[in-house]
Each structure stands twice: as C-alpha cells, then as structure tokens.
Design a protein around this motif. Structure first.
Motif, PDB file in Angstrom:
ATOM      1  N   GLY A   1     -11.371 -73.197 -12.711  1.00 41.50           N
ATOM      2  CA  GLY A   1      -9.922 -73.027 -12.756  1.00 41.50           C
ATOM      3  C   GLY A   1      -9.132 -74.187 -13.318  1.00 41.50           C
ATOM      4  O   GLY A   1      -7.908 -74.093 -13.457  1.00 41.50           O
ATOM      5  N   GLY A   2      -9.796 -75.282 -13.654  1.00 40.40           N
ATOM      6  CA  GLY A   2      -9.074 -76.400 -14.235  1.00 40.40           C
ATOM      7  C   GLY A   2      -8.620 -76.111 -15.659  1.00 40.40           C
ATOM      8  O   GLY A   2      -8.945 -75.069 -16.233  1.00 40.40           O
ATOM      9  N   GLY A   3      -7.852 -77.052 -16.201  1.00 38.46           N
ATOM     10  CA  GLY A   3      -7.387 -76.889 -17.574  1.00 38.46           C
ATOM     11  C   GLY A   3      -6.249 -77.821 -17.888  1.00 38.46           C
ATOM     12  O   GLY A   3      -5.939 -78.741 -17.121  1.00 38.46           O
ATOM     13  N   LEU A   4      -5.612 -77.561 -19.024  1.00 40.64           N
ATOM     14  CA  LEU A   4      -4.463 -78.331 -19.478  1.00 40.64           C
ATOM     15  C   LEU A   4      -3.200 -77.550 -19.164  1.00 40.64           C
ATOM     16  O   LEU A   4      -3.099 -76.353 -19.509  1.00 40.64           O
ATOM     17  CB  LEU A   4      -4.567 -78.586 -20.981  1.00 40.64           C
TER      18      LEU A   4
ATOM     19  N   GLN B   1       1.323 -77.991 -18.689  1.00 40.08           N
ATOM     20  CA  GLN B   1       2.500 -78.840 -18.871  1.00 40.08           C
ATOM     21  C   GLN B   1       3.072 -79.252 -17.511  1.00 40.08           C
ATOM     22  O   GLN B   1       2.887 -78.550 -16.510  1.00 40.08           O
ATOM     23  CB  GLN B   1       3.562 -78.083 -19.670  1.00 40.08           C
ATOM     24  N   PRO B   2       3.782 -80.369 -17.490  1.00 37.20           N
ATOM     25  CA  PRO B   2       4.455 -80.756 -16.238  1.00 37.20           C
ATOM     26  C   PRO B   2       5.339 -79.629 -15.724  1.00 37.20           C
ATOM     27  O   PRO B   2       6.037 -78.968 -16.508  1.00 37.20           O
ATOM     28  CB  PRO B   2       5.287 -81.975 -16.660  1.00 37.20           C
ATOM     29  N   GLY B   3       5.280 -79.421 -14.412  1.00 38.17           N
ATOM     30  CA  GLY B   3       6.010 -78.327 -13.794  1.00 38.17           C
ATOM     31  C   GLY B   3       5.234 -77.031 -13.715  1.00 38.17           C
ATOM     32  O   GLY B   3       5.672 -76.083 -13.044  1.00 38.17           O
ATOM     33  N   GLY B   4       4.091 -76.980 -14.365  1.00 40.41           N
ATOM     34  CA  GLY B   4       3.281 -75.771 -14.378  1.00 40.41           C
ATOM     35  C   GLY B   4       2.404 -75.630 -13.146  1.00 40.41           C
ATOM     36  O   GLY B   4       2.463 -76.451 -12.218  1.00 40.41           O
ATOM     37  N   SER B   5       1.585 -74.576 -13.174  1.00 37.13           N
ATOM     38  CA  SER B   5       0.736 -74.251 -12.030  1.00 37.13           C
ATOM     39  C   SER B   5      -0.693 -73.980 -12.479  1.00 37.13           C
ATOM     40  O   SER B   5      -0.933 -73.542 -13.616  1.00 37.13           O
ATOM     41  CB  SER B   5       1.259 -72.995 -11.311  1.00 37.13           C
ATOM     42  N   LEU B   6      -1.605 -74.240 -11.572  1.00 37.87           N
ATOM     43  CA  LEU B   6      -3.009 -73.879 -11.742  1.00 37.87           C
ATOM     44  C   LEU B   6      -3.558 -73.494 -10.378  1.00 37.87           C
ATOM     45  O   LEU B   6      -3.080 -73.991  -9.347  1.00 37.87           O
ATOM     46  CB  LEU B   6      -3.846 -75.046 -12.275  1.00 37.87           C
ATOM     47  N   ARG B   7      -4.575 -72.638 -10.376  1.00 39.87           N
ATOM     48  CA  ARG B   7      -5.289 -72.327  -9.147  1.00 39.87           C
ATOM     49  C   ARG B   7      -6.764 -72.631  -9.334  1.00 39.87           C
ATOM     50  O   ARG B   7      -7.415 -72.059 -10.220  1.00 39.87           O
ATOM     51  CB  ARG B   7      -5.120 -70.870  -8.717  1.00 39.87           C
ATOM     52  N   LEU B   8      -7.256 -73.527  -8.508  1.00 37.57           N
ATOM     53  CA  LEU B   8      -8.676 -73.868  -8.516  1.00 37.57           C
ATOM     54  C   LEU B   8      -9.419 -73.015  -7.492  1.00 37.57           C
ATOM     55  O   LEU B   8      -8.872 -72.676  -6.437  1.00 37.57           O
ATOM     56  CB  LEU B   8      -8.881 -75.347  -8.181  1.00 37.57           C
ATOM     57  N   SER B   9     -10.652 -72.691  -7.819  1.00 36.13           N
ATOM     58  CA  SER B   9     -11.515 -71.940  -6.910  1.00 36.13           C
ATOM     59  C   SER B   9     -12.818 -72.698  -6.710  1.00 36.13           C
ATOM     60  O   SER B   9     -13.284 -73.394  -7.625  1.00 36.13           O
ATOM     61  CB  SER B   9     -11.824 -70.556  -7.482  1.00 36.13           C
ATOM     62  N   CYS B  10     -13.395 -72.536  -5.544  1.00 36.93           N
ATOM     63  CA  CYS B  10     -14.708 -73.124  -5.251  1.00 36.93           C
ATOM     64  C   CYS B  10     -15.514 -72.078  -4.490  1.00 36.93           C
ATOM     65  O   CYS B  10     -15.153 -71.704  -3.366  1.00 36.93           O
ATOM     66  CB  CYS B  10     -14.560 -74.392  -4.429  1.00 36.93           C
ATOM     67  N   VAL B  11     -16.577 -71.608  -5.119  1.00 40.52           N
ATOM     68  CA  VAL B  11     -17.466 -70.637  -4.485  1.00 40.52           C
ATOM     69  C   VAL B  11     -18.623 -71.382  -3.835  1.00 40.52           C
ATOM     70  O   VAL B  11     -19.296 -72.194  -4.489  1.00 40.52           O
ATOM     71  CB  VAL B  11     -17.987 -69.617  -5.500  1.00 40.52           C
TER      72      VAL B  11
ATOM     73  N   THR C   1     -15.161 -68.498  -0.498  1.00 41.95           N
ATOM     74  CA  THR C   1     -14.387 -69.191  -1.530  1.00 41.95           C
ATOM     75  C   THR C   1     -13.211 -69.941  -0.914  1.00 41.95           C
ATOM     76  O   THR C   1     -12.527 -69.402  -0.039  1.00 41.95           O
ATOM     77  CB  THR C   1     -13.883 -68.199  -2.585  1.00 41.95           C
ATOM     78  N   VAL C   2     -12.992 -71.144  -1.402  1.00 42.71           N
ATOM     79  CA  VAL C   2     -11.820 -71.928  -1.045  1.00 42.71           C
ATOM     80  C   VAL C   2     -10.998 -72.144  -2.314  1.00 42.71           C
ATOM     81  O   VAL C   2     -11.562 -72.326  -3.401  1.00 42.71           O
ATOM     82  CB  VAL C   2     -12.196 -73.257  -0.359  1.00 42.71           C
ATOM     83  N   TYR C   3      -9.690 -72.096  -2.167  1.00 43.10           N
ATOM     84  CA  TYR C   3      -8.769 -72.190  -3.296  1.00 43.10           C
ATOM     85  C   TYR C   3      -7.849 -73.404  -3.136  1.00 43.10           C
ATOM     86  O   TYR C   3      -7.590 -73.862  -2.029  1.00 43.10           O
ATOM     87  CB  TYR C   3      -7.911 -70.935  -3.389  1.00 43.10           C
ATOM     88  N   LEU C   4      -7.347 -73.861  -4.262  1.00 43.01           N
ATOM     89  CA  LEU C   4      -6.280 -74.852  -4.261  1.00 43.01           C
ATOM     90  C   LEU C   4      -5.233 -74.389  -5.266  1.00 43.01           C
ATOM     91  O   LEU C   4      -5.458 -74.455  -6.476  1.00 43.01           O
ATOM     92  CB  LEU C   4      -6.790 -76.249  -4.613  1.00 43.01           C
TER      93      LEU C   4
ATOM     94  N   THR D   1     -13.872 -80.060 -11.626  1.00 48.17           N
ATOM     95  CA  THR D   1     -13.150 -79.361 -12.677  1.00 48.17           C
ATOM     96  C   THR D   1     -11.964 -80.227 -13.101  1.00 48.17           C
ATOM     97  O   THR D   1     -11.233 -80.746 -12.257  1.00 48.17           O
ATOM     98  CB  THR D   1     -12.713 -77.951 -12.223  1.00 48.17           C
ATOM     99  N   GLN D   2     -11.799 -80.382 -14.416  1.00 47.37           N
ATOM    100  CA  GLN D   2     -10.778 -81.281 -14.944  1.00 47.37           C
ATOM    101  C   GLN D   2      -9.414 -80.597 -14.938  1.00 47.37           C
ATOM    102  O   GLN D   2      -9.265 -79.474 -15.425  1.00 47.37           O
ATOM    103  CB  GLN D   2     -11.128 -81.696 -16.375  1.00 47.37           C
ATOM    104  N   VAL D   3      -8.432 -81.302 -14.408  1.00 51.34           N
ATOM    105  CA  VAL D   3      -7.037 -80.873 -14.473  1.00 51.34           C
ATOM    106  C   VAL D   3      -6.264 -81.940 -15.242  1.00 51.34           C
ATOM    107  O   VAL D   3      -6.281 -83.116 -14.864  1.00 51.34           O
ATOM    108  CB  VAL D   3      -6.436 -80.691 -13.072  1.00 51.34           C
ATOM    109  N   THR D   4      -5.610 -81.519 -16.316  1.00 55.71           N
ATOM    110  CA  THR D   4      -4.818 -82.435 -17.126  1.00 55.71           C
ATOM    111  C   THR D   4      -3.399 -81.909 -17.204  1.00 55.71           C
ATOM    112  O   THR D   4      -3.175 -80.765 -17.621  1.00 55.71           O
ATOM    113  CB  THR D   4      -5.406 -82.583 -18.532  1.00 55.71           C
ATOM    114  N   VAL D   5      -2.450 -82.742 -16.780  1.00 53.08           N
ATOM    115  CA  VAL D   5      -1.033 -82.369 -16.804  1.00 53.08           C
ATOM    116  C   VAL D   5      -0.352 -83.229 -17.861  1.00 53.08           C
ATOM    117  O   VAL D   5      -0.213 -84.443 -17.698  1.00 53.08           O
ATOM    118  CB  VAL D   5      -0.379 -82.566 -15.433  1.00 53.08           C
ATOM    119  N   SER D   6       0.043 -82.592 -18.947  1.00 54.03           N
ATOM    120  CA  SER D   6       0.597 -83.343 -20.064  1.00 54.03           C
ATOM    121  C   SER D   6       1.436 -82.420 -20.936  1.00 54.03           C
ATOM    122  O   SER D   6       1.126 -81.233 -21.075  1.00 54.03           O
ATOM    123  CB  SER D   6      -0.523 -83.957 -20.898  1.00 54.03           C
TER     124      SER D   6
END
Length: 115
Positions: free
Chosen positions: A8-11, A13-23, A77-80, A109-114
C-alpha cells in the motif's frame, strides 16, 4: 512460521492519503497486539501506532488525529489509514509483532510524501 507482508505504500502529495495493509500468518492473529513502525532516512525506527487484539489503539503524538490503525481478525490483516500526510511522514513503514519475546517484521513499504 510467522510472516508479515505489507503493501500500500507509494508516492503521494502533501495532504493526501494512503492506506497500508499487513497480512499476517503463522500465529493466532486475533490474540496479539500489532504495531506499525516507520524509519526515515538517517533516523531511528519509531513506533507509530499499536492496536490490541480487542481493538484498543495508541499513537505517537506526531500522527494523532491523522493516522488510524485498525484490524480485521477474520482476514488476519492490520491496516494503517494515513490522512493529511506531511513530507515528514516520508519513511519505510513496517508491520511488527512481538510474540513470546521475539520481534517479527515485514519487509517494509515505502511511503514518500512530496509535491
């Protein structure tokens, strides 16, 4: 054999959202607290959020009100959920289990906020 697999990681923009999952697999998922850690370049790994088997949660101050940890025990599964992301949230995020005195980690998983 315990396995933790994040996604679920990725690139974003600031102010955006992501949801990470862990199985998770290899243990009785519902009975253990689960954690999300992160590690930014040049910094120590830090605990971001924790959820007990019963669903009680705790967060580091830097993410309170923006991140939400949750779990689905039926899916192991745990989410963030990460909202209002900031550049300082950029890091590799890791799922973590502490079981019988041993710590287990996913691959991250890499999360990049840019912008």
């Amino acid at each position: 054999q315990v396995q933790l697999v994040e996604s679920g990681g990725g690139l974003v923009q600031p102010g955006g959202s992501l949801r990470l999952s862990c199985v998770a697999s290899g243990f009785t998922f519902s009975t253990y607290p689960m954690n999300w850690f992160r590690q930014a370049p040049g910094k120590q790994r830090e605990l971001v959020a924790t959820i007990t088997g019963g669903g009680n949660t705790d967060y580091v101050d830097a993410v309170k009100g923006r991140f939400t940890i949750s779990r689905d025990n039926a899916k192991n599964t745990v989410y963030l959920q990460m909202d209002a992301l900031k550049p300082e949230d950029t890091a590799v995020y890791y799922c973590n289990l502490l079981r019988l005195g041993l710590g287990y980690w996913g691959q991250g998983t890499q999360v990049t906020v840019s912008s």
